[in-house]
Scaffold this motif. Structure first.
Motif, short mmCIF file in Angstrom:
data_model
loop_
_atom_site.label_atom_id
_atom_site.label_comp_id
_atom_site.label_asym_id
_atom_site.label_seq_id
_atom_site.Cartn_x
_atom_site.Cartn_y
_atom_site.Cartn_z
N UNK A 11 0.82 -1.21 0.00
CA UNK A 11 0.00 0.00 0.00
C UNK A 11 0.85 1.25 0.00
N UNK A 12 1.97 1.22 0.72
CA UNK A 12 2.87 2.39 0.73
C UNK A 12 3.54 2.56 -0.62
N UNK A 13 4.00 1.42 -1.18
CA UNK A 13 4.66 1.49 -2.48
C UNK A 13 3.71 2.05 -3.54
N UNK A 14 2.44 1.64 -3.46
CA UNK A 14 1.48 2.05 -4.48
C UNK A 14 1.07 3.51 -4.34
N UNK A 15 1.43 4.13 -3.21
CA UNK A 15 1.00 5.51 -2.99
C UNK A 15 1.51 6.42 -4.12
N UNK A 16 2.71 6.16 -4.58
CA UNK A 16 3.27 7.04 -5.62
C UNK A 16 3.04 6.46 -7.02
N UNK A 17 2.27 5.38 -7.12
CA UNK A 17 2.04 4.80 -8.45
C UNK A 17 0.96 5.57 -9.19
N UNK A 18 0.98 5.41 -10.50
CA UNK A 18 -0.01 6.07 -11.34
C UNK A 18 -1.00 5.02 -11.84
N UNK A 19 -2.30 5.29 -11.63
CA UNK A 19 -3.32 4.27 -11.94
C UNK A 19 -3.27 3.84 -13.40
N UNK A 20 -3.14 4.81 -14.28
CA UNK A 20 -3.17 4.47 -15.70
C UNK A 20 -1.98 3.59 -16.07
N UNK A 21 -0.79 3.98 -15.58
CA UNK A 21 0.41 3.18 -15.87
C UNK A 21 0.29 1.80 -15.26
N UNK A 22 -0.36 1.72 -14.09
CA UNK A 22 -0.49 0.42 -13.42
C UNK A 22 -1.62 -0.41 -14.03
#
Lengths: 81, 618
Positions: free
Chosen positions: B43-54
């Motif tokens: 959850x912490x790692x995903x905080x800076x992820x971009x939904x579209x890219x993911x």
């Protein structure tokens, strides 16, 4: 009484993982609050991981009193008995 | 249950950090993982992820808690990711629960918020101190608190477009055990049960409030709700394990709300629907019915049938000889899932991934609408490798767990059940047959004429609104603008003179498809603007969408309005509907941000209803 080195290793693993700080950094600067990733929520996450990994339940006062990696490992070792 | 040390966590973390799409199979594994530490970290790692890219949907989620949000945020983020979503959170202020709820201009109520998650704990409903000798005073306080909570939430949903998710609340043992008399304790427990009943009642009273039964889930998972140290030290009333249970409920709700729930259950046969291998032991030798373990398979078939009653489409995927299976399913007295219950079936020796793909095509659905359940690790692996978008559930191990394993993920959740849901398996079966019928015609027009398509279009009535809102939530491909008007908004529009909400039902010689389309139209003085038009893809290619626009054009002519305006907002999935307006002779006059605007002069426009369709207007 658990082997002290293995407890310290385990604690370091968890700290490395939760705080996202390389192990060498933690060994070089063992005082936990010197690391900016250290905060009360992170501390509680470490508490819960340490407890599930070593099967112990710590007194939160003793956990909070541990200022360094070694003190934390000692608190855990004391809990293991 | 999946072990967090499995590779999926490493894969997900690496993909999130690299900004590349998260593997679908890894996400399914995550959904079956129970390790809070893994969720917090991811959850912490995903905080800076971009939904579209993911490669994930990006719901907007408000969180308002009566306690420290802390670990809930990463756990919730990872849990939603397991359902294919990367949320954008707006977190309400700490210790300002009532105040925030009553402030209508708070960012938590911004338009476009998919859900406001209101999470409470027992301290919110209890006095700071209370007397053990005056139980009536305690119960009176609790009752008043829950009434005020209900009022606040009701205000939130009636004054705006917010959808609220909340939950029942466990009563801490320290309150119960603080009462020494059995009669007093029973009274307080009854009062608390009524508190939870009153919270659950909100879901019956307001279509925009959903309630998760957190108390029952906690009991069923045997998870400790509270760690006293965390409560006292940091105002954290729930353990990470309890938050995992709560986050899973939130994941299920948002999946249903945003159209990500699955529609098809594809089942293996041997050692999934009965014990033993048909080809080895014969129909009379399989374990089904009677005592354990046969009763486990019977109970499983019953549960599957119950899902079918609620609109889940069944598909059979078995490696067997077809005629052998057909006779066993027809003749075995204990079989509940008879051949006609399956809307599609593939009984042969080909790889199951290919069979699932073919059945998806036959049903006009995408494989990502499929849940596949099989006892064989090999078959599950083969499907996962070839079709990672299929949700795969293991059916191995003790058959007593089959039902739990099937239901636990909540993959088929829907916000409300409509008539179309109940009829869906039959509809899809007719569709599979329709595919065969089509092969005998020279041209598409000949086929459509022979199909006797009857389209019924009418302004929405209160009975239609639930289904219309569900169409808005579930359609992705034939969805012109992605504006998902919910039940409350649709009701408001259909009651108002400034809007038309139309519903569209389709029947043909093979069966009644039920309501498959809807449109929301704003009536300005000089122009009618189609805010959104959605249609189920199962009727694509029959001119139904054209009939809907044709109906609108006829109405516009009667009223004398000058212009009919259509809009289209491209998304990753609605390419199939991108040409609607230009094909119907509308002129692309410009864009509003990413929305295309198309217009047709009503006066002199030719009728648009296709010849092959018989249009009934109600």
């Amino acid at each position: 009484m658990a082997d002290t080195q293995s407890v310290t290793d385990g604690v370091l693993d968890i700290l490395e993982d939760v705080l996202e700080i390389p192990r060498a950094d933690l060994e070089a600067r063992p005082t936990l609050r010197d690391h900016e990733n250290w905060d009360s929520m992170g501390a509680l996450e470490i508490l819960s991981q340490v407890e599930s990994r070593f099967g112990v339940q710590l007194d939160l006062r003793e956990f909070n009193a541990a200022k360094t990696v070694d003190e934390l490992a000692a608190a855990v070792s004391a809990g293991i008995k | 249950m999946v072990d967090a040390t499995d590779g999926f966590l490493t894969n997900l973390t690496a993909a999130a950090k690299a900004g590349s799409p998260l593997g679908r199979a890894d996400l399914t594994a995550l959904a079956q993982c129970d390790d809070p530490a893994a969720f917090r970290k991811l959850g912490r790692t995903l905080k800076s992820a971009n939904a579209e890219a993911a490669g994930l949907a990006a719901p907007k989620v408000g969180v308002l808690a009566t306690y420290t949000v802390g670990p809930l945020e990463p756990i919730l983020r990872a849990s939603l990711a397991a359902g294919g979503m990367l949320p954008t959170f707006t977190i309400g202020d700490y210790a300002a629960f009532d105040l925030t709820l009553s402030r209508s201009d708070d960012p938590l109520f911004d338009a476009g918020q998919d859900v406001l998650f209101c999470t409470t704990d027992a301290s919110y409903f209890l006095p700071k101190d209370w007397s053990g000798s005056d139980v009536d005073a305690l119960t009176a306080f609790i009752t008043e608190r829950v009434q005020s909570f209900r009022g606040l939430l009701a205000d939130v949903v009636t004054r705006g477009k917010t959808t609220v998710l909340t939950h029942t609340v466990p009563l801490p043992a320290v309150v119960r055990d603080g009462l020494v008399s059995w009669s007093g304790r029973a009274k307080v427990s009854r009062c608390w049960a009524q508190l939870n009943a009153a919270i659950l009642e909100l879901a019956e009273e307001h279509s925009a409030i959903a309630v998760a039964d957190f108390v029952s889930s906690l009991a069923d998972e045997a998870v400790a709700a509270q760690d006293d140290r965390l409560l006292r030290f940091a105002d954290l009333p729930y353990t990470d394990a309890a938050l995992m249970v709560l986050a899973r409920e939130a994941r299920r709700f948002l999946q249903a709300k945003t159209g990500l729930s699955r529609k098809v259950l594809a089942l293996d046969l041997d050692n999934t629907q009965w014990g033993g291998v048909l080809g080895e032991v014969g129909a009379a030798g399989v374990e089904l019915g009677g005592l354990y373990p046969g009763n486990s398979y019977t109970e499983f078939q019953r549960s599957v049938l119950r899902l079918r009653d609620q609109g889940v489409i069944l598909a059979l995927a078995s490696k067997n000889d077809a005629e052998h299976v057909e006779s066993a399913l027809t003749e075995h007295p204990e079989v509940l899932l008879r051949p006609e219950m399956f809307s599609a079936s593939a009984v042969n020796w080909s790889p199951k991934s290919g069979n699932l793909k073919a059945m998806a095509a036959q049903l006009s659905l995408s494989p990502n609408a499929f849940v596949f359940m099989d006892d064989s690790r090999f078959e599950r692996g083969e499907v996962t490798a070839a079709l990672p978008e299929v949700t795969v559930i293991a059916a191995d191990g003790d058959p007593a767990y089959l039902v739990r394993n099937l239901l636990r993920g909540g993959w088929f959740d829907t916000l409300e059940l409509t008539d179309t849901d109940r009829k869906r398996p039959g509809l899809y079966k007719a569709r599979a047959e329709r595919g065969n019928f089509a092969e005998g015609f020279g041209s598409a027009e000949d086929y459509l004429k022979a199909l006797d398509v009857v389209v019924t279009i009418a302004e929405a009535t209160p009975f239609d609104v639930a289904r219309i809102a569900q169409l808005a939530a579930r359609t992705n491909q034939f969805n012109l603008t992605g504006l998902r008007f919910d039940q409350a908004e649709t009701t408001t529009m259909s009651d108002s003179d400034e809007h038309i909400v139309l519903s569209c039902s389709v029947a043909d010689r093979f069966g009644d498809e039920g309501m498959v389309g809807a449109a929301w139209v704003r009536k300005d003085a000089d122009a009618w603007e189609v805010l959104n038009l959605v249609m189920s893809c199962r009727v694509l290619g029959r001119g139904v969408e054209q009939a809907m626009v044709g109906w609108l054009l006829r109405r516009a002519k009667e009223t004398g309005v000058a212009t009919l305006r259509g809009t289209f907002t491209p998304s990753a999935r609605n390419t199939v509907s991108s040409k609607l307006w230009s094909q119907l002779g509308f002129e692309h006059i410009g864009d509003r941000e990413s929305t295309q605007v198309h217009e047709l002069a009503v006066d002199g426009a030719a009728d648009l209803v296709p010849d092959s369709i018989q249009l009934k207007e109600k």
